[in-house]
Design a protein around this motif. Structure first.
Motif, mmCIF file in Angstrom:
data_model
loop_
_atom_site.group_PDB
_atom_site.id
_atom_site.type_symbol
_atom_site.label_atom_id
_atom_site.label_comp_id
_atom_site.label_asym_id
_atom_site.label_seq_id
_atom_site.Cartn_x
_atom_site.Cartn_y
_atom_site.Cartn_z
ATOM 1 N N ASP A 1 0.892 -1.092 -0.119
ATOM 2 C CA ASP A 1 0.041 0.047 0.009
ATOM 3 C C ASP A 1 0.891 1.298 0.144
ATOM 4 O O ASP A 1 0.595 2.178 -0.690
ATOM 5 C CB ASP A 1 -0.951 -0.147 1.090
ATOM 6 N N MET A 2 1.838 1.351 0.754
ATOM 7 C CA MET A 2 2.639 2.439 0.816
ATOM 8 C C MET A 2 3.412 2.475 -0.243
ATOM 9 O O MET A 2 3.569 3.823 -0.759
ATOM 10 C CB MET A 2 3.714 2.349 2.029
ATOM 11 N N GLN A 3 3.902 1.556 -0.900
ATOM 12 C CA GLN A 3 4.557 1.818 -2.481
ATOM 13 C C GLN A 3 3.583 2.367 -3.402
ATOM 14 O O GLN A 3 4.132 3.138 -4.172
ATOM 15 C CB GLN A 3 5.157 0.379 -2.669
ATOM 16 N N LYS A 4 2.448 1.768 -3.179
ATOM 17 C CA LYS A 4 1.518 2.416 -4.379
ATOM 18 C C LYS A 4 1.055 3.722 -4.199
ATOM 19 O O LYS A 4 1.189 4.497 -5.179
ATOM 20 C CB LYS A 4 0.115 1.685 -4.186
ATOM 21 N N PHE A 5 1.015 4.345 -3.016
ATOM 22 C CA PHE A 5 0.878 5.881 -2.788
ATOM 23 C C PHE A 5 2.293 6.641 -3.119
ATOM 24 O O PHE A 5 2.020 7.804 -3.670
ATOM 25 C CB PHE A 5 0.126 6.105 -1.373
ATOM 26 N N GLU A 6 3.311 6.029 -2.669
ATOM 27 C CA GLU A 6 4.443 6.774 -2.853
ATOM 28 C C GLU A 6 4.658 7.070 -4.343
ATOM 29 O O GLU A 6 5.257 7.953 -4.940
ATOM 30 C CB GLU A 6 5.758 6.150 -2.327
ATOM 31 N N LYS A 7 4.368 5.911 -5.185
ATOM 32 C CA LYS A 7 4.520 5.965 -6.644
ATOM 33 C C LYS A 7 3.678 7.076 -7.130
ATOM 34 O O LYS A 7 4.058 7.724 -8.132
ATOM 35 C CB LYS A 7 4.189 4.619 -7.379
ATOM 36 N N ALA A 8 2.535 7.087 -6.565
ATOM 37 C CA ALA A 8 1.213 8.232 -7.042
ATOM 38 C C ALA A 8 2.055 9.687 -6.459
ATOM 39 O O ALA A 8 1.978 10.612 -7.396
ATOM 40 C CB ALA A 8 -0.068 7.861 -6.329
ATOM 41 N N ARG A 9 2.851 9.684 -5.404
ATOM 42 C CA ARG A 9 3.379 11.065 -5.159
ATOM 43 C C ARG A 9 4.425 11.375 -6.011
ATOM 44 O O ARG A 9 4.855 12.552 -6.284
ATOM 45 C CB ARG A 9 3.909 10.917 -3.748
ATOM 46 N N GLU A 10 5.279 10.202 -6.595
ATOM 47 C CA GLU A 10 6.223 10.650 -7.376
ATOM 48 C C GLU A 10 5.866 11.102 -8.811
ATOM 49 O O GLU A 10 6.818 12.108 -9.281
ATOM 50 C CB GLU A 10 7.090 8.950 -7.657
ATOM 51 N N LEU A 11 4.762 10.813 -8.959
ATOM 52 C CA LEU A 11 3.996 11.351 -10.398
ATOM 53 C C LEU A 11 3.955 12.794 -10.167
ATOM 54 O O LEU A 11 4.162 13.381 -11.236
ATOM 55 C CB LEU A 11 2.771 10.629 -10.575
ATOM 56 N N LYS A 12 3.872 13.487 -8.978
ATOM 57 C CA LYS A 12 3.827 14.793 -9.038
ATOM 58 C C LYS A 12 4.991 15.545 -9.677
ATOM 59 O O LYS A 12 5.161 16.729 -10.296
ATOM 60 C CB LYS A 12 3.797 15.190 -7.522
ATOM 61 N N GLY A 13 6.193 14.924 -9.570
ATOM 62 C CA GLY A 13 7.559 15.564 -10.099
ATOM 63 C C GLY A 13 7.559 15.465 -11.570
ATOM 64 O O GLY A 13 8.418 15.955 -12.259
ATOM 65 N N HIS A 14 6.838 14.436 -12.116
ATOM 66 C CA HIS A 14 6.738 14.158 -13.723
ATOM 67 C C HIS A 14 5.390 14.781 -14.502
ATOM 68 O O HIS A 14 5.650 14.648 -15.699
ATOM 69 C CB HIS A 14 6.924 12.922 -13.918
ATOM 70 N N ILE A 15 4.458 14.942 -13.651
ATOM 71 C CA ILE A 15 3.142 15.345 -14.551
ATOM 72 C C ILE A 15 3.275 16.452 -15.181
ATOM 73 O O ILE A 15 2.684 16.459 -16.637
ATOM 74 C CB ILE A 15 1.948 15.567 -13.235
ATOM 75 N N ASP A 16 4.053 17.556 -15.292
ATOM 76 C CA ASP A 16 4.060 18.717 -15.814
ATOM 77 C C ASP A 16 4.641 18.187 -17.286
ATOM 78 O O ASP A 16 4.340 18.775 -18.381
ATOM 79 C CB ASP A 16 4.661 19.782 -15.247
ATOM 80 N N LYS A 17 5.878 17.410 -17.138
ATOM 81 C CA LYS A 17 6.487 16.986 -18.535
ATOM 82 C C LYS A 17 5.193 16.364 -19.253
ATOM 83 O O LYS A 17 5.369 16.287 -20.667
ATOM 84 C CB LYS A 17 7.728 16.518 -18.310
ATOM 85 N N ILE A 18 4.805 15.276 -18.575
ATOM 86 C CA ILE A 18 4.057 14.156 -19.400
ATOM 87 C C ILE A 18 2.870 15.123 -19.844
ATOM 88 O O ILE A 18 2.390 14.550 -21.112
ATOM 89 C CB ILE A 18 3.402 13.127 -18.271
ATOM 90 N N ARG A 19 2.202 15.844 -19.406
ATOM 91 C CA ARG A 19 0.844 16.668 -19.996
ATOM 92 C C ARG A 19 1.404 17.410 -21.058
ATOM 93 O O ARG A 19 0.709 17.785 -22.169
ATOM 94 C CB ARG A 19 0.397 17.615 -19.064
ATOM 95 N N ALA B 1 -1.340 3.412 -15.971
ATOM 96 C CA ALA B 1 -2.647 4.300 -16.011
ATOM 97 C C ALA B 1 -3.332 4.332 -14.971
ATOM 98 O O ALA B 1 -4.026 5.173 -14.266
ATOM 99 C CB ALA B 1 -3.707 3.779 -17.079
ATOM 100 N N LYS B 2 -3.129 3.060 -14.141
ATOM 101 C CA LYS B 2 -3.914 3.087 -12.653
ATOM 102 C C LYS B 2 -2.918 4.209 -11.816
ATOM 103 O O LYS B 2 -3.652 4.652 -10.959
ATOM 104 C CB LYS B 2 -3.545 1.817 -12.112
ATOM 105 N N VAL B 3 -1.566 4.478 -11.821
ATOM 106 C CA VAL B 3 -1.198 5.342 -11.265
ATOM 107 C C VAL B 3 -1.863 6.770 -11.367
ATOM 108 O O VAL B 3 -1.801 7.569 -10.269
ATOM 109 C CB VAL B 3 0.286 5.524 -11.602
ATOM 110 N N PHE B 4 -2.229 7.027 -12.593
ATOM 111 C CA PHE B 4 -2.647 8.427 -12.637
ATOM 112 C C PHE B 4 -4.169 8.274 -11.937
ATOM 113 O O PHE B 4 -4.417 9.401 -11.334
ATOM 114 C CB PHE B 4 -3.072 8.463 -14.181
ATOM 115 N N ARG B 5 -4.961 7.322 -11.931
ATOM 116 C CA ARG B 5 -6.072 7.334 -11.027
ATOM 117 C C ARG B 5 -5.736 7.638 -9.694
ATOM 118 O O ARG B 5 -6.642 8.242 -9.032
ATOM 119 C CB ARG B 5 -6.625 6.020 -11.290
ATOM 120 N N THR B 6 -4.942 6.919 -8.951
ATOM 121 C CA THR B 6 -4.647 7.054 -7.646
ATOM 122 C C THR B 6 -4.111 8.587 -7.487
ATOM 123 O O THR B 6 -4.201 9.136 -6.635
ATOM 124 C CB THR B 6 -3.450 5.953 -7.318
#
Length: 874
Positions: free
Chosen positions: A480-498, A620-625
């Motif tokens: 569970d912790m790994q899943k949410f940390e992966k979602a938090r990690e997306l914050k640092g990449h979301i601007d470039k991905i968009r 895609a699931k990480v985006f949802r989380t």
């Protein structure tokens, strides 16, 4: 479609949708760019996903669906419904000295389903990057997993190992526990003593030396000592995996594993000889095998399932196969379902239910004790020397498959699972468990790279069932912790991905343009990725498997989505999109039939491969989380709760939770008891107003000047004389019943003490007193005057009125909260998509007891989340 550049000119104008494709005008509106009046969003609109706050209140108000089904064709297929496993280990919470612990990250690219399942036993592979998706179908469960209290225990000494990245599940996952250091430090020992014995306790109390030295007296001494000893033993078992380092290659999940296998349901007991179903009005003598299946249907004849044509057809088809092998002993030939009468069996089952309900408390306790003794050895296992609880150790009994929504196989027979169907996974040196029914295991393996304890394949959808550890186990918690940390990690990449997918919205390569458009919807609407389905599966779709019939264009730039999502939950949404996205959808629909795929050049596997290239472990699931947790954090932060009451804070939290649930399409049918429940709440609200009115009238009699005080000028307009008369009659009946029970109890106590019981005249006097009190209330009715049995000073009356005012205010908020959430499933997002640390930090900041928001199950599931302080942000 052609790849000609002229086709993709930016100057192209959107075409008007066909008249027959238009949706009714009365639709809810959504805005991709954060244009919502009900939800506070950030100024940075691109950082916030669409929150669909204007969903219709009832499915009945939506336009009817008439969607055809055609098996989609893809260039490539995937064994995954949505994602591939996460790649990085979670970032560990900061240590007390302020230094973050080292984290070893590992990438894994197995395709995963929207489930908690793991692949069947396989040989260990040298490189995770070359792993192929398992061919087996995955278990698809999002919210139905067994969640039980678990107290992780100490782990034997050894080299510290990192959590192995595994398939991400919508609610629970499996990760290798970190090993305990060889030697205990004083700080660790102290931490274990301070930890409460029950994982669900909100704030563990510290045991001080003074408290230990305080003597106890009387009969409580032994009991308290025994309880304290038990508590200390439980504390010793707690394994704080989140405080341990995660090192190692992550390929081995455990060293030793010992358990008792699974618990099979009891064998079928034939019905009494006088209980038989009827065929064409005549009793039928069925053998046990056929009678059991008939009983499955008989028990459901009063449910909605038995009124469903598909359910009835599938049941009868499967039952006829059983009848062919085990025909009626009296020679009856059953060929028509309409001639079958299962009511005699149904009435017998109902009578047995009534008998169980009528059991005394002692009988029920005895039955529970016997059941607990039978299950005790199956509830726990020894994992690396630690005793941990098992989640779903019971094998599901045979029955009729109900499915969710319009599943084509509902009503089919779920066959009895036997030992010969089950593969057991244990340690090499562990004793092989003995099944609690005749038979031998299909096989016994020793695969320490997976975390399941047993597996088998069910006969309806050929899904693979697994037995895992309970929700609060160390392996589940790490996952569970790994899943949410992966979602938090997306914050640092979301601007470039968009930026990337927005640029690809105009790509001259059709596949890239389709992929970018799909990513736009997954990001902004939090859609599931989806995957292709077979003809024998429910017609549910996600973003990548949308068909042209699911999407309607409406000028100038609105898109209407209408399809069945996961669990056959209807997704209906009218949203405003960027003009380029509108143009793309129009292009994708050109020259296609309604049943053709909208994104015919995009698959879930290809999409996830592309995402992994942009960020390790991204799916895609990480985006949802990410979208769910990020939106939740922003909505909570937008609320000003400085002077709010507890109920106002709870309502603000539930409102934010509700917005996320709507975003993720977590709907539910309105509970059948909702109207009744709301009526009871309205009655209780009137009762509170009645009590306030009586106190106000008493206060005015004592202090006439108080009438001019605006604070006490509130008028109970909905508490009229007719309602008061009815209410007082109800109060009178309850008081009489209470008086009679108290009288009987007093007599029992007197007889137990060897004294004479009270005479009936005592009860008569008490009842006369009750009558007198309510006669007084009847005389006061409509006079705006009131009196109390015991006089109270004015200041006490004012204090009592103020308390009632607060109660009334809080209760009104509760009613609003319950009514607004009647069609939204709040628990799904809370369990699966909302980082629990958001809730913990918010509770710490606003002084809200965590028990008000988290059940015992969630407190047990997320003990690691409660280590954060009030400054933590997602």
């Amino acid at each position: 479609m052609s790849g000609d550049s002229s086709m993709f000119s930016d100057e192209e104008q959107p075409l008007a949708p066909k008249p027959n494709g238009q949706a009714p005008a009365a639709k809810r509106n959504g805005a991709i760019n954060g244009q919502h009046s009900d939800v506070s969003m950030s100024d940075d609109e691109d950082d916030v996903p669409l929150s669909q706050v204007t969903r219709l209140k009832s499915e009945e108000s939506l336009p009817p669906r008439n969607l055809k089904r055609k098996k989609p064709v893809y260039a490539e297929t995937s064994s995954s419904e949505e994602d591939v496993p996460l790649a990085s280990s979670p970032v560990k919470p900061a240590a007390k000295n302020g230094r973050a612990k080292k984290v070893v990250k590992k990438e894994e690219s197995d395709a995963e389903s929207d489930s908690e399942s793991e692949p069947a036993p396989k040989k260990r592979r040298a490189s995770t990057s070359k792993r192929k998706a398992p061919a087996k179908k995955k278990v698809k469960e999002e919210t139905d997993d067994s969640e039980e209290d678990v107290k992780p225990a100490k782990k034997p000494n050894g080299r510290k190992a990192a959590a192995k990245p595994v398939k991400e599940e919508s609610d629970e996952e499996d990760v290798k526990p970190a090993k305990k250091p060889p030697a205990k430090s004083r700080a660790t020992k102290k931490a274990k003593q301070e930890e409460d014995s029950e994982p669900e306790a909100p704030k563990p109390k510290r045991r001080t030396a003074k408290a230990k030295e305080e003597p106890t007296s009387g009969t409580d001494t032994k009991a308290k000592a025994k309880k304290g000893k038990k508590k200390e033993e439980e504390e010793e078992e707690i394994f704080k995996w989140w405080e341990a380092d995660a090192e190692g290659d992550g390929s081995v999940r455990w060293q030793t594993l010992e358990h008792s296998g699974v618990l099979f349901p009891p064998a079928y007991e034939p019905l009494p000889k006088n209980i038989k179903m009827k065929y064409n009005g005549k009793a039928v003598d069925l053998p046990p095998e056929s009678e059991e299946v008939a009983g499955f249907y008989a028990a459901m004849i009063e449910t909605d399932h038995a009124q469903d044509a598909t359910f009835n057809k599938n049941f009868f088809d499967d039952w006829k196969l059983v009848l062919a092998k085990h025909p009626p002993r009296d020679g009856t030939v059953i060929t028509k379902f309409e001639l079958c009468d299962f009511r005699p069996m149904f009435e017998y089952f109902e009578a047995e239910k009534a008998k169980k309900k009528a059991l005394t408390t002692e009988q029920k306790k005895e039955a529970k004790k016997a059941r607990d003794e039978l299950e005790s050895k199956f509830t726990t296992c020894l994992l690396d020397g630690r005793k941990e609880k098992i989640g779903n150790f019971r094998v599901e009994p045979p029955g009729l498959f109900r499915g969710r929504g319009e599943h084509p196989k509902k009503g089919s027979l779920k066959k009895r699972v036997r030992p010969e169907d089950i593969t057991i996974n244990i340690g090499k040196d562990a004793p092989v468990p003995v099944p609690n029914m005749p038979g031998k295991w299909k096989s016994v393996i020793h695969d320490n790279t997976v975390t399941w304890l047993a597996t088998w394949t069910e006969n309806i959808n050929q899904n693979h069932k697994y037995v895992f550890l309970a929700a609060g186990s160390s392996l589940k918690g790490q996952s569970d912790m790994q899943k949410f940390e992966k979602a938090r990690e997306l914050k640092g990449h979301i601007d470039k991905i968009r930026l990337d997918y927005n640029a690809d919205l105009r790509s001259k390569v059709m596949a890239d343009r389709q992929r970018a458009t799909a990513m736009y919807f997954i990001d902004k609407l939090a859609l599931r990725a989806g995957n292709e389905k077979g003809e024998d599966e429910a017609d549910t779709v996600g973003c990548c498997s949308l068909r042209c019939e699911h999407v309607t264009l409406e000028n100038p730039n609105f898109i209407i989505f209408d399809f069945l999502g996961k669990d056959s939950i209807r997704y209906y949404n009218r949203v405003e999109v960027e003009l380029q996205v509108f143009k793309n959808i129009r292009i994708f629909k050109e020259n296609k039939e309604p049943e053709d795929n909208l994104f015919d050049r995009v698959t879930t596997t290809g999409l996830n491969k592309h995402l992994t290239n942009q960020m390790k472990g991204l799916t895609a699931k990480v985006f949802r989380t990410y979208n769910a947790s990020w939106t939740f954090q922003r909505l909570l932060d937008a609320e000003d709760l400085k002077n709010a009451s507890l109920q106002e804070k709870l309502n603000a939290y539930n409102k934010a939770n509700r917005m996320v649930a709507i975003l993720c399409n977590h709907q539910r049918s309105t509970p059948k008891t909702h109207d009744q429940s709301m009526e009871k709440m309205r009655y209780k609200l009137r009762t509170l107003k009645y009590d306030r009115m009586k106190l106000r009238h008493v206060l005015f009699a004592q202090e006439p000047k108080a009438k001019k005080n605006k604070k006490y000028s509130a008028d109970e307009s909905d508490v009229d004389d007719d309602w008061i008369a009815e209410h007082e009659e109800n109060l009178k009946a309850k008081e009489i019943e209470k008086t009679e029970k108290r009288f009987a109890k007093d007599n029992e106590k007197l007889e137990a003490d060897g004294k004479k019981p009270h005479k009936d005249s005592v009860l008569k006097d008490r009842l006369e007193g009750v009558e007198a009190d309510f006669k007084r209330l009847a005389k006061e009715r409509g006079t705006k005057k009131a009196s109390l049995k015991k006089e109270r000073p004015s200041d006490k009356l004012e204090e009592a009125i103020d308390k009632l005012e607060e109660k009334i205010k809080a209760f009104k908020l509760q009613m609003i909260d319950r009514d607004e959430g009647k069609e939204v499933a709040l628990s799904t997002s809370k369990i699966n998509y909302l980082d629990p640390r958001i809730t913990v930090a918010w509770c710490n900041t606003h002084d809200v007891p965590i028990e008000k928001l988290f059940s015992k199950t969630l407190l047990t599931k997320f003990p690691w989340a409660r280590t954060v302080d009030n400054t933590w942000k997602f």
